[in-house]
Design a protein around this motif. Structure first.
Motif, PDB file in Angstrom:
ATOM      1  N   TYR A 128      30.423 -43.189  -6.971  1.00  0.00           N
ATOM      2  CA  TYR A 128      29.724 -42.456  -5.910  1.00  0.00           C
ATOM      3  C   TYR A 128      28.271 -42.922  -5.814  1.00  0.00           C
ATOM      4  O   TYR A 128      27.734 -43.115  -4.721  1.00  0.00           O
ATOM      5  CB  TYR A 128      29.767 -40.951  -6.170  1.00  0.00           C
ATOM      6  CG  TYR A 128      31.087 -40.267  -5.849  1.00  0.00           C
ATOM      7  CD1 TYR A 128      32.257 -40.991  -5.675  1.00  0.00           C
ATOM      8  CD2 TYR A 128      31.165 -38.877  -5.744  1.00  0.00           C
ATOM      9  CE1 TYR A 128      33.458 -40.366  -5.403  1.00  0.00           C
ATOM     10  CE2 TYR A 128      32.361 -38.243  -5.455  1.00  0.00           C
ATOM     11  CZ  TYR A 128      33.506 -38.989  -5.293  1.00  0.00           C
ATOM     12  OH  TYR A 128      34.690 -38.356  -5.019  1.00  0.00           O
ATOM     13  N   ILE A 168      21.982 -37.435   0.932  1.00  0.00           N
ATOM     14  CA  ILE A 168      22.791 -36.765  -0.089  1.00  0.00           C
ATOM     15  C   ILE A 168      21.965 -36.733  -1.370  1.00  0.00           C
ATOM     16  O   ILE A 168      21.653 -37.787  -1.938  1.00  0.00           O
ATOM     17  CB  ILE A 168      24.126 -37.484  -0.342  1.00  0.00           C
ATOM     18  CG1 ILE A 168      24.963 -37.522   0.941  1.00  0.00           C
ATOM     19  CG2 ILE A 168      24.901 -36.792  -1.461  1.00  0.00           C
ATOM     20  CD1 ILE A 168      26.234 -38.347   0.813  1.00  0.00           C
ATOM     21  N   ALA A 206      26.018 -34.532  -5.795  1.00  0.00           N
ATOM     22  CA  ALA A 206      27.433 -34.533  -5.470  1.00  0.00           C
ATOM     23  C   ALA A 206      28.224 -33.922  -6.613  1.00  0.00           C
ATOM     24  O   ALA A 206      27.724 -33.775  -7.737  1.00  0.00           O
ATOM     25  CB  ALA A 206      27.926 -35.944  -5.177  1.00  0.00           C
ATOM     26  N   SER A 253      30.378 -37.877   3.742  1.00  0.00           N
ATOM     27  CA  SER A 253      29.096 -38.591   3.731  1.00  0.00           C
ATOM     28  C   SER A 253      28.715 -39.086   5.121  1.00  0.00           C
ATOM     29  O   SER A 253      27.531 -39.264   5.416  1.00  0.00           O
ATOM     30  CB  SER A 253      29.155 -39.771   2.752  1.00  0.00           C
ATOM     31  OG  SER A 253      29.956 -40.824   3.260  1.00  0.00           O
ATOM     32  N   ALA A 296      29.106 -32.704  -1.302  1.00  0.00           N
ATOM     33  CA  ALA A 296      27.816 -33.385  -1.179  1.00  0.00           C
ATOM     34  C   ALA A 296      26.786 -32.370  -0.715  1.00  0.00           C
ATOM     35  O   ALA A 296      27.025 -31.613   0.243  1.00  0.00           O
ATOM     36  CB  ALA A 296      27.907 -34.527  -0.172  1.00  0.00           C
ATOM     37  N   LYS A 307      21.844 -43.200   0.361  1.00  0.00           N
ATOM     38  CA  LYS A 307      21.569 -41.923   1.035  1.00  0.00           C
ATOM     39  C   LYS A 307      20.795 -40.967   0.129  1.00  0.00           C
ATOM     40  O   LYS A 307      20.577 -39.816   0.490  1.00  0.00           O
ATOM     41  CB  LYS A 307      22.868 -41.274   1.508  1.00  0.00           C
ATOM     42  CG  LYS A 307      23.491 -41.997   2.699  1.00  0.00           C
ATOM     43  CD  LYS A 307      24.424 -41.105   3.489  1.00  0.00           C
ATOM     44  CE  LYS A 307      24.866 -41.787   4.779  1.00  0.00           C
ATOM     45  NZ  LYS A 307      25.641 -40.885   5.660  1.00  0.00           N
ATOM     46  N   PHE A 343      26.717 -44.428  -2.510  1.00  0.00           N
ATOM     47  CA  PHE A 343      25.930 -43.450  -1.754  1.00  0.00           C
ATOM     48  C   PHE A 343      24.483 -43.310  -2.231  1.00  0.00           C
ATOM     49  O   PHE A 343      23.761 -42.443  -1.752  1.00  0.00           O
ATOM     50  CB  PHE A 343      26.624 -42.081  -1.784  1.00  0.00           C
ATOM     51  CG  PHE A 343      28.046 -42.135  -1.305  1.00  0.00           C
ATOM     52  CD1 PHE A 343      28.344 -42.523  -0.014  1.00  0.00           C
ATOM     53  CD2 PHE A 343      29.096 -41.836  -2.168  1.00  0.00           C
ATOM     54  CE1 PHE A 343      29.659 -42.602   0.438  1.00  0.00           C
ATOM     55  CE2 PHE A 343      30.410 -41.906  -1.741  1.00  0.00           C
ATOM     56  CZ  PHE A 343      30.697 -42.296  -0.437  1.00  0.00           C
TER      57      PHE A 343
END
Length: 396
Positions: free
Chosen positions: A235, A161, A164, A155, A315, A242, A239
């Protein structure tokens, strides 16, 4: 003359790690790993069927009984021995109680992880752990664990992203059945509706409704199933900033293992409730988890049996101005001197290493590994014990 109390005080002063659930595979692996590194450890469990035998060549083990079904016993053993870190390898049904005892006694904490609701609930204890001045890490094994740190690593290079993927696949050199990781949880995951992240929301699809074949180094082609796993939540937790909105997690088993797992599911051993059993002492309520834990202690790796495993995190998003899929894999061959533990070493080893990192000092609060573990240091330690890592960047 040294009194019993003086001997106890001397033992207590040397405890770096209290390994709970130490009679299981992960507890034994972690205990051996840490003792080999020269740390002071104490082991605890409701069982002691295997820990004495497996630690005999290392000078034995300091052991105390602890029944995780009783929170008072968890609190008592932690408050009595005051370890610097608790490494909890016990049944994850009791992780809340162990974390609570660690916060109350201001003792650092590491566990092997559990389901999505449990992960969400324990992350909500961040302020409690921080106020107690401790670091608590959930999911410090293989997946979650190694896979989580791989996702953290890849990442760093991604501007955004979008989706995933994570998972594991393993195989053995001969078609014997050896219980994988935590047998009951494996059955439970294969039976549950599958949690997936879809457009930023966690939803469910029917069990085994998504499958695919994938080729792996050391393993070859293996059939994978989408299953529920805590990374679906963790996750997204770490994340989403992002842009992560979609994710699935996959589990791969060799056919000869999958056939046995399916048979155990069909006879009802994946149910999450106690079952009344009539004994000579009357009716006893037995949970399949406790039954399978006890039976698994009588199943040993056959002579010459070895396992290899691959873990991966992927990702898909934007890196250096172009859309790519960035995949990192951890390849675990049979480890010399640890063959009888099969691929369980990729859960026991990283748990011990992350516990060492907590002992050395990390920010306080409750974390999953993808939120805190130093990637380069961790990968270096895993390479030292025989694991390898590969990164592949491809078109999405």
């Amino acid at each position: 003359m040294v009194t019993a109390m003086e001997r106890l005080e001397e033992q207590m002063s040397q405890i770096d790690f209290l390994v709970m659930g130490a009679d299981g595979q992960q507890g034994i692996i972690s205990s051996r790993f840490l003792k080999k590194r020269g740390y002071g450890i104490r082991c605890s469990d409701i069982y002691r069927d295997n820990i004495y035998r497996d630690m005999d060549d290392m000078g034995g083990v300091d052991f105390s009984f602890c029944d995780h079904r009783h929170p008072c016993q968890i609190n008592e053993i932690i408050s009595t021995f005051k370890p610097r870190v608790v490494l909890n390898c016990a049944n994850d049904l009791y992780n809340d109680d162990v974390l609570e005892a660690c916060i109350r006694n201001k003792v650092q904490y590491v566990d092997l992880g559990s389901g999505i609701p449990d992960t969400k609930r324990r992350l909500a204890r961040f302020a409690d752990a921080a106020d107690a001045g401790i670091t608590a890490i959930m999911g410090a094994g293989s997946v979650p664990g190694i896979g989580s740190v791989m996702m953290r690593s890849i990442s760093h290079d991604m501007t955004t992203i979008e989706s995933a993927e994570g998972g594991f696949a393993y195989d053995s050199n001969r078609p014997d059945f050896v219980p994988p990781f935590f047998l009951y949880i494996t059955l439970w995951e294969l039976s549950l509706p599958v949690a997936v992240l879809c457009n930023g929301e966690i939803t469910t699809i029917p069990a085994r409704s998504v499958s695919r074949m994938k080729n792996f180094k050391l393993i070859g082609d293996q059939l994978l199933y989408a299953v529920s796993h805590s990374e679906i939540f963790s996750y997204h937790h770490y994340f989403s900033e992002k842009g992560l909105k979609d994710m699935m997690f996959y589990a791969g088993f060799p056919e000869h293992h999958r056939n046995v797992l399916d048979a155990l599911i069909r006879v009802g051993l994946a149910v999450d409730r106690t079952i009344p059993v009539i004994t000579s002492k009357g009716e006893v309520a037995v949970h399949p988890s406790d039954f399978l834990n006890a039976m698994s202690k009588y199943m040993f790796y056959p002579d010459g049996y070895t396992e290899a495993e691959t873990l991966w995190a992927r990702a898909t998003g934007v890196m250096a101005g172009r859309k790519v899929s960035n995949t990192m894999s951890c390849i675990v061959p049979p480890i010399s001197g640890w063959e009888k533990y099969g691929s369980n070493v990729d859960t026991g080893f990283p748990a011990a290493v992350m516990a060492e990192m907590v002992l050395a000092g990390l920010p306080h609060g409750v974390y999953c590994p993808e939120g805190i573990i130093p990637c380069d240091e961790f990968f270096g330690r895993m390479r030292e014990v025989g694991f390898s890592f590969e990164t592949e960047i491809t078109p999405p």
